[in-house]
Motif scaffolding. Structure first.
Motif, PDB file in Angstrom:
ATOM      1  N   GLU A   1      81.446   6.732  47.195  1.00 28.31           N
ATOM      2  CA  GLU A   1      81.553   7.159  45.801  1.00 28.31           C
ATOM      3  C   GLU A   1      80.438   8.142  45.451  1.00 28.31           C
ATOM      4  OE1 GLU A   1      82.318   2.616  45.944  1.00 28.31           O
ATOM      5  OE2 GLU A   1      80.834   4.054  46.699  1.00 28.31           O
TER       6      GLU A   1
ATOM      7  N   CYS B   1      85.749   9.325  44.929  1.00 30.27           N
ATOM      8  CA  CYS B   1      85.752   8.382  46.044  1.00 30.27           C
ATOM      9  C   CYS B   1      86.395   9.094  47.233  1.00 30.27           C
ATOM     10  CB  CYS B   1      86.527   7.125  45.692  1.00 30.27           C
ATOM     11  SG  CYS B   1      86.686   5.938  47.052  1.00 30.27           S
TER      12      CYS B   1
ATOM     13  N   TRP C   1      89.439   1.224  41.421  1.00 26.86           N
ATOM     14  CA  TRP C   1      88.062   1.346  40.924  1.00 26.86           C
ATOM     15  C   TRP C   1      87.699   0.045  40.213  1.00 26.86           C
ATOM     16  CZ3 TRP C   1      84.438   4.934  41.852  1.00 26.86           C
ATOM     17  CH2 TRP C   1      84.826   6.185  42.322  1.00 26.86           C
TER      18      TRP C   1
ATOM     19  N   ARG D   1      84.150  -2.257  38.511  1.00 26.14           N
ATOM     20  CA  ARG D   1      82.791  -2.099  38.006  1.00 26.14           C
ATOM     21  C   ARG D   1      82.134  -3.458  37.828  1.00 26.14           C
ATOM     22  NH1 ARG D   1      84.101   0.215  31.892  1.00 26.14           N
ATOM     23  NH2 ARG D   1      85.014  -1.726  31.042  1.00 26.14           N
TER      24      ARG D   1
ATOM     25  N   ARG E   1      82.394  -8.739  38.881  1.00 29.28           N
ATOM     26  CA  ARG E   1      83.074  -7.480  39.132  1.00 29.28           C
ATOM     27  C   ARG E   1      84.438  -7.505  38.451  1.00 29.28           C
ATOM     28  NH1 ARG E   1      83.202  -5.961  45.278  1.00 29.28           N
ATOM     29  NH2 ARG E   1      81.114  -5.179  44.804  1.00 29.28           N
TER      30      ARG E   1
ATOM     31  N   SER F   1      82.569   0.909  41.816  1.00 33.40           N
ATOM     32  CA  SER F   1      82.889   0.930  43.240  1.00 33.40           C
ATOM     33  C   SER F   1      84.371   1.200  43.433  1.00 33.40           C
ATOM     34  CB  SER F   1      82.547  -0.411  43.896  1.00 33.40           C
ATOM     35  OG  SER F   1      81.185  -0.731  43.737  1.00 33.40           O
ATOM     36  N   CYS F   2      84.695   1.919  44.487  1.00 29.43           N
ATOM     37  CA  CYS F   2      86.101   2.078  44.837  1.00 29.43           C
ATOM     38  C   CYS F   2      86.418   1.150  46.002  1.00 29.43           C
ATOM     39  CB  CYS F   2      86.458   3.522  45.165  1.00 29.43           C
ATOM     40  SG  CYS F   2      85.558   4.264  46.531  1.00 29.43           S
TER      41      CYS F   2
ATOM     42  N   TRP G   1      85.403  -1.568  50.830  1.00 26.82           N
ATOM     43  CA  TRP G   1      84.666  -1.225  49.612  1.00 26.82           C
ATOM     44  C   TRP G   1      83.607  -0.171  49.888  1.00 26.82           C
ATOM     45  CZ3 TRP G   1      85.421  -3.555  44.782  1.00 26.82           C
ATOM     46  CH2 TRP G   1      86.361  -4.601  44.764  1.00 26.82           C
TER      47      TRP G   1
ATOM     48  N   GLY H   1      79.152   1.955  45.949  1.00 30.46           N
ATOM     49  CA  GLY H   1      79.055   2.003  44.498  1.00 30.46           C
ATOM     50  C   GLY H   1      78.173   3.134  43.992  1.00 30.46           C
ATOM     51  N   THR H   2      78.388   3.483  42.735  1.00 32.17           N
ATOM     52  CA  THR H   2      77.593   4.494  42.066  1.00 32.17           C
ATOM     53  C   THR H   2      77.294   4.019  40.645  1.00 32.17           C
ATOM     54  OG1 THR H   2      77.485   6.865  41.497  1.00 32.17           O
ATOM     55  CG2 THR H   2      79.640   5.803  41.287  1.00 32.17           C
TER      56      THR H   2
END
Length: 122
Positions: free
Chosen positions: A6, A22, A36, A38, A45, A95-96, A112, A115-116
């Motif tokens: 990501e 992603c 997606w 979060r 999550r 995260s994707c 997975w 993450g960003t």
């Protein structure tokens, strides 16, 4: 095996916009769906949006409908999450994830990305 990376996170003021990317890579089979998710500090999550790899089917959690758009770059290997009208409640690590079935269930996704971080200031 599917690899996901990501990018596009950052700090933005409330009302602003960001586009997350992603990038998907694999030496075997492409995923059937890309989601997606979060995770905000101190929370679990949660599903944000998902799309079939063809882009035909999409799904959004209620809180982002009308503000977020998930899309794929045509026949390419990048899936985007365009986020408009951001609020502090959208602050989280995004995260994707890749899977075989379009679902909001976290455990249904096999691969997975790291993450960003997205931070929305008030």
């Amino acid at each position: 095996q599917v690899q996901l990376v990501e990018s596009g996170g950052g700090v933005v003021q409330a009302g602003g916009a960001l586009r997350l990317s992603c990038v998907v890579s694999t030496r075997t089979n492409w995923p059937d769906v890309l989601g997606w998710f979060r995770q905000a500090p101190g929370k679990g999550r949660e599903f944000v949006a998902g799309t079939s790899w063809t882009g035909i089917n999409t799904d959004y959690t209620e809180s982002v409908k009308g503000r977020f758009t998930i899309s794929r770059d045509g026949a390419g290997n990048t899936v985007y999450l365009r986020m408009n009208s951001l609020t502090p409640e959208d602050t989280a690590v995004y995260s994707c994830a890749a899977g075989r079935r379009l679902t909001r269930i976290t455990s249904s996704y096999t691969f997975w990305g790291p993450g960003t971080q997205v931070t929305v200031s008030s």
